[in-house]
Design a protein around this motif. Structure first.
Motif, PDB file in Angstrom:
ATOM      1  N   ILE A  65      29.431  34.376  40.832  1.00 59.16           N
ATOM      2  CA  ILE A  65      29.948  35.222  41.898  1.00 59.16           C
ATOM      3  C   ILE A  65      31.365  34.761  42.231  1.00 59.16           C
ATOM      4  N   ASP A  66      32.269  35.723  42.408  1.00 54.92           N
ATOM      5  CA  ASP A  66      33.658  35.375  42.667  1.00 54.92           C
ATOM      6  C   ASP A  66      34.339  36.553  43.360  1.00 54.92           C
ATOM      7  N   HIS A  67      35.367  36.292  44.149  1.00 56.01           N
ATOM      8  CA  HIS A  67      36.125  37.383  44.742  1.00 56.01           C
ATOM      9  C   HIS A  67      37.615  37.064  44.720  1.00 56.01           C
ATOM     10  N   ARG A  68      38.414  38.121  44.536  1.00 55.65           N
ATOM     11  CA  ARG A  68      39.862  37.999  44.394  1.00 55.65           C
ATOM     12  C   ARG A  68      40.539  39.125  45.180  1.00 55.65           C
ATOM     13  N   ILE A  69      41.847  38.986  45.377  1.00 59.64           N
ATOM     14  CA  ILE A  69      42.573  39.958  46.184  1.00 59.64           C
ATOM     15  C   ILE A  69      43.888  40.342  45.511  1.00 59.64           C
ATOM     16  N   SER A  99      42.426  42.055  40.005  1.00 57.22           N
ATOM     17  CA  SER A  99      41.575  41.186  40.820  1.00 57.22           C
ATOM     18  C   SER A  99      40.103  41.379  40.486  1.00 57.22           C
ATOM     19  N   ALA A 100      39.684  42.620  40.230  1.00 54.21           N
ATOM     20  CA  ALA A 100      38.297  42.860  39.837  1.00 54.21           C
ATOM     21  C   ALA A 100      38.011  42.235  38.480  1.00 54.21           C
ATOM     22  N   ARG A 101      38.969  42.362  37.559  1.00 51.92           N
ATOM     23  CA  ARG A 101      38.793  41.782  36.231  1.00 51.92           C
ATOM     24  C   ARG A 101      38.707  40.255  36.313  1.00 51.92           C
TER      25      ARG A 101
END
Length: 350
Positions: free
Chosen positions: A228-232, A247-249
């Motif tokens: 699990i990871d999140h980016r902006i 960011s999704a990639r």
């Protein structure tokens, strides 16, 4: 890293308006259902985390009132994120990773009906250049859709097919707000038609997380969070390529989504054009079942729709309908913030 799984998921029936219900009224049945599915009592939950937005409620610290739905006793270890509940799940996952909890209750809710949500979401924009212009959320999504059309990535007909496919899939979802043959309709903001946009509605969702042997004791087939990871993205839309989502990639890469194929993807794509962007960024082909629940085009309770994507993906694993699923959540204009999780069933883990 500790093995952590989603062991239960519940959501409300999403409706256009729930004037007769407070946030607590909306939440309580969902919380009772998700805890009832595991047999856990409130004093057996190690950590509780919620996601919501005060801007939707129209009052500060509204989440403290929603805590009445959890109950005043016994005392709990609790936290809150001013984000979609998917980010509350991420915080709970981190809490379990630290060893400070073995179980977690995560919930989120949103009532969009009291105000004009297109204007409310404008408050997410940078306060110096964009927000004073008041470009609403649909207008910004239309800019992204037009950029995709100009780049040759899609056209209005293809977008209409995405909307139709999602809402047809939602026919089998008893919680969905819009299902079946929803007409494309007139242009809302060119090139987006009514059928390209999400419904406005109220809803809530909750999941229970558990670690290791506890997860196996609570659920016959846990949905293990393998990554699990999140980016902006950059805050300014003017410096971004709206036809892509780096960011999704990147979040998917760090979550391990590209290590092995997935059979299911629940994408938080409130606009048809955003599914085009996400499919490209995440490398999802026609062999992947995308949004079998109908996705956010069938029900889009703001601040809960992302958590619902994780819950729907987990529920398919619980039922044995999926072995390896990708779940995605977004927040902000034009896919500004993206969270990706990879879920697997026990057979895939073994």
């Amino acid at each position: 890293m500790r093995d952590v799984a989603i062991v239960a998921f519940a959501q409300s029936v999403h409706r256009r308006r729930t004037d007769e219900l407070s946030e607590v009224d909306l939440l309580m049945p969902v919380l009772h259902e998700v805890l009832g599915a595991t047999g856990l009592k409130a004093n057996e939950i190690g950590f509780t985390c919620s996601g919501s937005a005060d801007y939707l409620a129209g009052r500060a610290f509204s989440f403290t009132m929603a805590l009445d739905g959890v109950g005043a006793h016994p005392p709990i270890s609790e936290s809150h994120v001013e984000m979609d509940g998917a980010w509350a799940l991420y915080e709970a996952w981190v809490k379990i990773q630290t060893g400070e909890a073995d179980t977690a209750l995560v919930y989120s809710y949103g009532k969009s009906s009291p105000g004009r949500v297109r204007d409310v979401l404008t408050r997410q924009l940078d306060p110096y250049y964009l927000a004073p212009l008041w470009p609403d959320s649909v207008a910004l999504a239309a800019l992204q859709a037009q950029a995709l059309i100009d780049a040759g990535d899609t056209d209005e007909g293809a977008l209409a097919e995405i909307g139709a496919r999602n809402r047809t899939a939602a026919v089998d979802n008893p919680y969905a707000q819009l299902t079946g043959d929803v007409p494309a309709g007139d242009h809302l903001v060119h090139p987006l038609r009514t059928g390209d946009c999400p419904p406005i509605g109220d809803g809530a969702a909750a999941v229970v997380l558990a670690a290791g042997g506890t997860a196996r004791a609570l659920c016959e087939r846990p949905a293990w969070i393998r990554g699990i990871d999140h980016r902006i993205e950059a805050h300014s839309l003017g410096v971004r390529d709206l036809t892509d989502s780096p960011s999704a990639r990147l979040a998917a890469e760090h979550a391990g989504a590209f290590e092995r194929p997935v059979d299911t993807a629940e994408l938080h794509a409130p606009f048809t054009s955003q599914e085009v962007v996400l499919r490209k960024a995440l490398g999802l082909g026609d062999e992947v079942s995308v949004n079998p629940s109908g996705g956010a085009l069938a029900a889009n309770p703001i601040m809960a729709a992302g958590l619902i994507r994780l819950g729907e993906a987990a529920a398919r694993i619980h039922r044995g309908e999926s072995d390896r699923a990708l779940a995605h959540a977004t927040s902000g204009p034009c896919l500004q913030q993206n969270l990706v999780a990879v879920l697997e069933g026990e057979s895939a883990h073994a």
